[in-house]
Write a protein that holds these residues in place. Structure first.
Motif, PDB file in Angstrom:
ATOM      1  N   ALA A   1     -12.551   2.863  -4.537  1.00 57.99           N
ATOM      2  CA  ALA A   1     -12.577   1.517  -5.119  1.00 57.99           C
ATOM      3  C   ALA A   1     -13.334   0.564  -4.224  1.00 57.99           C
ATOM      4  O   ALA A   1     -13.266   0.662  -2.995  1.00 57.99           O
ATOM      5  CB  ALA A   1     -11.145   1.011  -5.308  1.00 57.99           C
ATOM      6  N   PRO A   2     -14.064  -0.400  -4.819  1.00 64.20           N
ATOM      7  CA  PRO A   2     -14.612  -1.489  -4.008  1.00 64.20           C
ATOM      8  C   PRO A   2     -13.482  -2.410  -3.556  1.00 64.20           C
ATOM      9  O   PRO A   2     -12.447  -2.525  -4.229  1.00 64.20           O
ATOM     10  CB  PRO A   2     -15.573  -2.200  -4.976  1.00 64.20           C
ATOM     11  N   THR A   3     -13.649  -3.056  -2.419  1.00 65.98           N
ATOM     12  CA  THR A   3     -12.586  -3.912  -1.901  1.00 65.98           C
ATOM     13  C   THR A   3     -12.249  -5.048  -2.860  1.00 65.98           C
ATOM     14  O   THR A   3     -11.104  -5.501  -2.910  1.00 65.98           O
ATOM     15  CB  THR A   3     -12.986  -4.491  -0.528  1.00 65.98           C
ATOM     16  N   ASP A   4     -13.225  -5.502  -3.640  1.00 68.75           N
ATOM     17  CA  ASP A   4     -12.953  -6.576  -4.609  1.00 68.75           C
ATOM     18  C   ASP A   4     -12.048  -6.114  -5.741  1.00 68.75           C
ATOM     19  O   ASP A   4     -11.552  -6.948  -6.516  1.00 68.75           O
ATOM     20  CB  ASP A   4     -14.265  -7.114  -5.190  1.00 68.75           C
ATOM     21  N   ALA A   5     -11.843  -4.813  -5.864  1.00 67.24           N
ATOM     22  CA  ALA A   5     -10.990  -4.267  -6.925  1.00 67.24           C
ATOM     23  C   ALA A   5      -9.584  -3.955  -6.426  1.00 67.24           C
ATOM     24  O   ALA A   5      -8.846  -3.205  -7.071  1.00 67.24           O
ATOM     25  CB  ALA A   5     -11.621  -3.003  -7.511  1.00 67.24           C
ATOM     26  N   LEU A   6      -9.203  -4.528  -5.301  1.00 71.05           N
ATOM     27  CA  LEU A   6      -7.904  -4.235  -4.707  1.00 71.05           C
ATOM     28  C   LEU A   6      -6.729  -4.439  -5.675  1.00 71.05           C
ATOM     29  O   LEU A   6      -5.825  -3.596  -5.738  1.00 71.05           O
ATOM     30  CB  LEU A   6      -7.719  -5.077  -3.443  1.00 71.05           C
ATOM     31  N   PRO A   7      -6.683  -5.531  -6.463  1.00 69.09           N
ATOM     32  CA  PRO A   7      -5.546  -5.692  -7.386  1.00 69.09           C
ATOM     33  C   PRO A   7      -5.409  -4.533  -8.378  1.00 69.09           C
ATOM     34  O   PRO A   7      -4.288  -4.068  -8.631  1.00 69.09           O
ATOM     35  CB  PRO A   7      -5.850  -7.017  -8.095  1.00 69.09           C
ATOM     36  N   LEU A   8      -6.526  -4.056  -8.943  1.00 66.92           N
ATOM     37  CA  LEU A   8      -6.450  -2.934  -9.876  1.00 66.92           C
ATOM     38  C   LEU A   8      -6.081  -1.653  -9.131  1.00 66.92           C
ATOM     39  O   LEU A   8      -5.291  -0.844  -9.638  1.00 66.92           O
ATOM     40  CB  LEU A   8      -7.770  -2.754 -10.611  1.00 66.92           C
ATOM     41  N   ALA A   9      -6.630  -1.449  -7.929  1.00 63.71           N
ATOM     42  CA  ALA A   9      -6.285  -0.254  -7.154  1.00 63.71           C
ATOM     43  C   ALA A   9      -4.791  -0.184  -6.885  1.00 63.71           C
ATOM     44  O   ALA A   9      -4.175   0.894  -6.957  1.00 63.71           O
ATOM     45  CB  ALA A   9      -7.065  -0.242  -5.835  1.00 63.71           C
TER      46      ALA A   9
ATOM     47  N   LYS B   1       4.617   6.275 -10.448  1.00 63.40           N
ATOM     48  CA  LYS B   1       5.564   6.315 -11.565  1.00 63.40           C
ATOM     49  C   LYS B   1       5.387   7.586 -12.398  1.00 63.40           C
ATOM     50  O   LYS B   1       6.334   8.088 -12.994  1.00 63.40           O
ATOM     51  CB  LYS B   1       5.380   5.087 -12.458  1.00 63.40           C
ATOM     52  N   ALA B   2       4.133   8.102 -12.437  1.00 61.94           N
ATOM     53  CA  ALA B   2       3.863   9.335 -13.179  1.00 61.94           C
ATOM     54  C   ALA B   2       4.208  10.580 -12.371  1.00 61.94           C
ATOM     55  O   ALA B   2       4.068  11.698 -12.870  1.00 61.94           O
ATOM     56  CB  ALA B   2       2.385   9.377 -13.581  1.00 61.94           C
ATOM     57  N   GLY B   3       4.651  10.386 -11.120  1.00 63.42           N
ATOM     58  CA  GLY B   3       5.075  11.524 -10.322  1.00 63.42           C
ATOM     59  C   GLY B   3       4.090  11.991  -9.274  1.00 63.42           C
ATOM     60  O   GLY B   3       4.212  13.103  -8.755  1.00 63.42           O
ATOM     61  N   ALA B   4       3.081  11.167  -8.947  1.00 67.09           N
ATOM     62  CA  ALA B   4       2.086  11.570  -7.954  1.00 67.09           C
ATOM     63  C   ALA B   4       2.756  11.904  -6.625  1.00 67.09           C
ATOM     64  O   ALA B   4       3.672  11.211  -6.176  1.00 67.09           O
ATOM     65  CB  ALA B   4       1.064  10.459  -7.742  1.00 67.09           C
ATOM     66  N   LYS B   5       2.285  12.975  -6.008  1.00 62.18           N
ATOM     67  CA  LYS B   5       2.804  13.356  -4.683  1.00 62.18           C
ATOM     68  C   LYS B   5       2.284  12.413  -3.615  1.00 62.18           C
ATOM     69  O   LYS B   5       3.020  11.999  -2.717  1.00 62.18           O
ATOM     70  CB  LYS B   5       2.400  14.799  -4.378  1.00 62.18           C
ATOM     71  N   LEU B   6       0.996  12.075  -3.712  1.00 65.94           N
ATOM     72  CA  LEU B   6       0.394  11.150  -2.759  1.00 65.94           C
ATOM     73  C   LEU B   6      -0.873  10.568  -3.364  1.00 65.94           C
ATOM     74  O   LEU B   6      -1.644  11.287  -3.992  1.00 65.94           O
ATOM     75  CB  LEU B   6       0.051  11.866  -1.437  1.00 65.94           C
ATOM     76  N   VAL B   7      -1.087   9.277  -3.167  1.00 59.09           N
ATOM     77  CA  VAL B   7      -2.317   8.605  -3.577  1.00 59.09           C
ATOM     78  C   VAL B   7      -3.088   8.213  -2.316  1.00 59.09           C
ATOM     79  O   VAL B   7      -2.563   7.482  -1.467  1.00 59.09           O
ATOM     80  CB  VAL B   7      -2.034   7.355  -4.428  1.00 59.09           C
ATOM     81  N   THR B   8      -4.310   8.703  -2.181  1.00 56.43           N
ATOM     82  CA  THR B   8      -5.163   8.365  -1.046  1.00 56.43           C
ATOM     83  C   THR B   8      -6.339   7.546  -1.557  1.00 56.43           C
ATOM     84  O   THR B   8      -7.063   7.991  -2.458  1.00 56.43           O
ATOM     85  CB  THR B   8      -5.690   9.630  -0.344  1.00 56.43           C
ATOM     86  N   VAL B   9      -6.524   6.343  -1.019  1.00 59.18           N
ATOM     87  CA  VAL B   9      -7.546   5.425  -1.510  1.00 59.18           C
ATOM     88  C   VAL B   9      -8.645   5.258  -0.456  1.00 59.18           C
ATOM     89  O   VAL B   9      -8.358   4.976   0.711  1.00 59.18           O
ATOM     90  CB  VAL B   9      -6.948   4.042  -1.849  1.00 59.18           C
ATOM     91  N   PHE B  10      -9.893   5.428  -0.894  1.00 64.15           N
ATOM     92  CA  PHE B  10     -11.055   5.165  -0.053  1.00 64.15           C
ATOM     93  C   PHE B  10     -11.738   3.905  -0.592  1.00 64.15           C
ATOM     94  O   PHE B  10     -12.149   3.878  -1.752  1.00 64.15           O
ATOM     95  CB  PHE B  10     -12.040   6.339  -0.083  1.00 64.15           C
ATOM     96  N   TYR B  11     -11.858   2.883   0.262  1.00 65.61           N
ATOM     97  CA  TYR B  11     -12.459   1.626  -0.154  1.00 65.61           C
ATOM     98  C   TYR B  11     -13.908   1.523   0.322  1.00 65.61           C
ATOM     99  O   TYR B  11     -14.258   1.975   1.412  1.00 65.61           O
ATOM    100  CB  TYR B  11     -11.666   0.442   0.401  1.00 65.61           C
ATOM    101  N   THR B  12     -14.743   0.936  -0.524  1.00 66.93           N
ATOM    102  CA  THR B  12     -16.110   0.586  -0.143  1.00 66.93           C
ATOM    103  C   THR B  12     -16.236  -0.932  -0.155  1.00 66.93           C
ATOM    104  O   THR B  12     -15.522  -1.619  -0.889  1.00 66.93           O
ATOM    105  CB  THR B  12     -17.137   1.190  -1.110  1.00 66.93           C
TER     106      THR B  12
END
Length: 421
Positions: free
Chosen positions: A42-50, A59-70
């Motif tokens: 995600a771009p940093t300007d999209a932080l609220p959506l991320a 909520k859907a049961g994800a084991k882990l969410v890893t986010v890479f920002y540009t």
């Protein structure tokens, strides 16, 4: 569904609308499974959506969410100040780790929204070299995506720089709000039940795909009354049409693009002939390319011009041997919500779903019967193209006609004046 928000949707708060988009992206776009990891960019300007996407993933049961920002500013700093050798380098270690995550069962989601014109004033040679290095490094991960081995999707977030390009005559806050409204509407989240709406939309696309697969056309002819486009696109042997949702190699049914309006398949890399003119500008890796016109002979571009971004298009088609050939052809009606919005988004995710389009470069192996199990050599024998790039550009519009051609040359009208017959 209307491309204009209903009164009920308009009454929702921005946070409620953003939450709807995130829910659709996770439940319909990605169809994230319980216990899956998610790799999100995600771009940093999209932080609220991320953040909203991350919430719905857990909520859907994800084991882990890893986010890479540009970040646009740090990306630009490289092109302004980095040593020359930097532009032939990409972090292979990072891409290897992402490929390992995909092979281990992780899903992939990208938020698009970075400034489309970020690198417009930078050295095209440096931009091209950096793109080639990045493409080479990411090839192991991208092959898992182009083969649809994993469930993946792309969703959009409005950002100030992008909004300023789309609505240049509006004050910044108004432009940003208008772009968000356009994203919400074209992403089909304005109805009373957007999840049900998406399921209905997917079913309608499947009917069109089934029709095209039953016909088994040998090729397609695109032509406009003024003669600016007259292109015959041969279709790969054993080609398959796809559109809307797809079942990935891991068994998960997903919608790779939010929004999506296309039916697409694999052209034959050696059977494309004629001339074609882009109907919309192309924003590629921060560079704007306008009024592209290409001549194809036996599948290969023999001449390419643009009124703006000529050097960028030259660099693009020189990436490798496959960059001058087609890897995708897609049919999109002019009456789609994105086209009817009248907005030039300067973003391929949207503009490709406003018009029929072609893509230079890598073909999707899943658009061939049994292609996901074939080697690169077997795919090539059927006509599938191989390349480091896959770049869509738009050729359809309100004057485009499309015929389906049988092997004997007989024609059946598919589109007239941009819409399905």
């Amino acid at each position: 569904m209307s491309s204009l928000p209903s009164d009920a949707f308009a009454a929702l708060s921005f946070d409620q609308k953003l939450d709807r988009l995130a829910e659709v992206a996770i439940r319909i776009g990605l169809n994230l499974r319980e216990g899956q990891e998610l790799v999100l960019t995600a771009p940093t300007d999209a932080l609220p959506l991320a953040r909203r996407l991350t919430e719905h993933a857990y909520k859907a049961g994800a084991k882990l969410v890893t986010v890479f920002y540009t970040d646009d500013a740090t990306t630009l700093a490289r092109f302004q100040h980095a040593p020359d050798a930097s532009f032939d380098y990409a972090p292979q270690w990072l891409q290897d780790a992402i490929a390992t995550a995909f092979r281990s069962g992780a899903a992939r989601m990208a938020i698009t929204g970075a400034n489309p014109a970020l690198l417009a004033q930078q050295d095209p040679s440096k931009v091209s070299r950096a793109n080639i290095a990045a493409s080479k490094a990411s090839k192991p991960a991208m092959e898992l995506i182009t083969r649809h081995e994993i469930n993946w999707t792309i969703v959009a977030a409005a950002t100030p720089a992008w909004a300023a390009l789309v609505f240049p005559n509006d004050p910044p806050e108004l432009a940003l709000g208008r772009l968000w409204d356009a994203i919400f509407a074209t992403s089909r989240i304005t109805s009373a039940d957007p999840v049900a709406q998406w399921k209905e939309h997917g079913a309608n696309l499947k009917k069109r795909v089934d029709f095209l697969n039953d016909k088994r056309f040998h090729s397609l002819r695109f032509y406009t009354p003024d003669g600016t486009t007259d292109l015959t696109v041969g279709l790969a042997d054993q080609h398959l049409w796809a559109g809307g949702g797809t079942t990935a190699g891991n068994g998960v049914y997903c919608q790779p693009n939010i929004p999506t309006e296309e039916c697409f398949t694999t052209p034959h890399k050696d059977r494309v002939n004629g001339v074609v003119t882009a109907s919309k500008p192309l924003s590629h890796q921060g560079t704007l390319i306008e009024n592209i016109r290409c001549t194809f002979k036996d599948g290969k571009i023999v001449e390419a011009t643009a009124t703006k971004g000529q050097e960028a298009i030259n660099k693009l088609i020189s990436t490798d041997d496959g960059a001058r050939r087609l890897g995708e052809v897609a049919l999109v009606p002019h009456n789609s919500p994105i086209a009817q919005s009248g907005i030039l988004f300067w973003n391929t995710l949207f503009d490709e779903n406003a018009a029929s389009h072609i893509a230079l470069g890598q073909a999707y192996s899943t658009c061939l019967i049994g292609g996901e199990k074939m080697s690169n050599e077997e795919l090539a024998k059927l006509g599938a193209n191989e390349s480091l790039i896959h770049v869509d550009w738009m050729i359809g519009g309100p004057t485009m006609n499309v015929d389906g051609l049988a092997a004997d040359g007989s024609a059946e009208p598919l589109m007239r004046a941009g819409d399905w017959v």
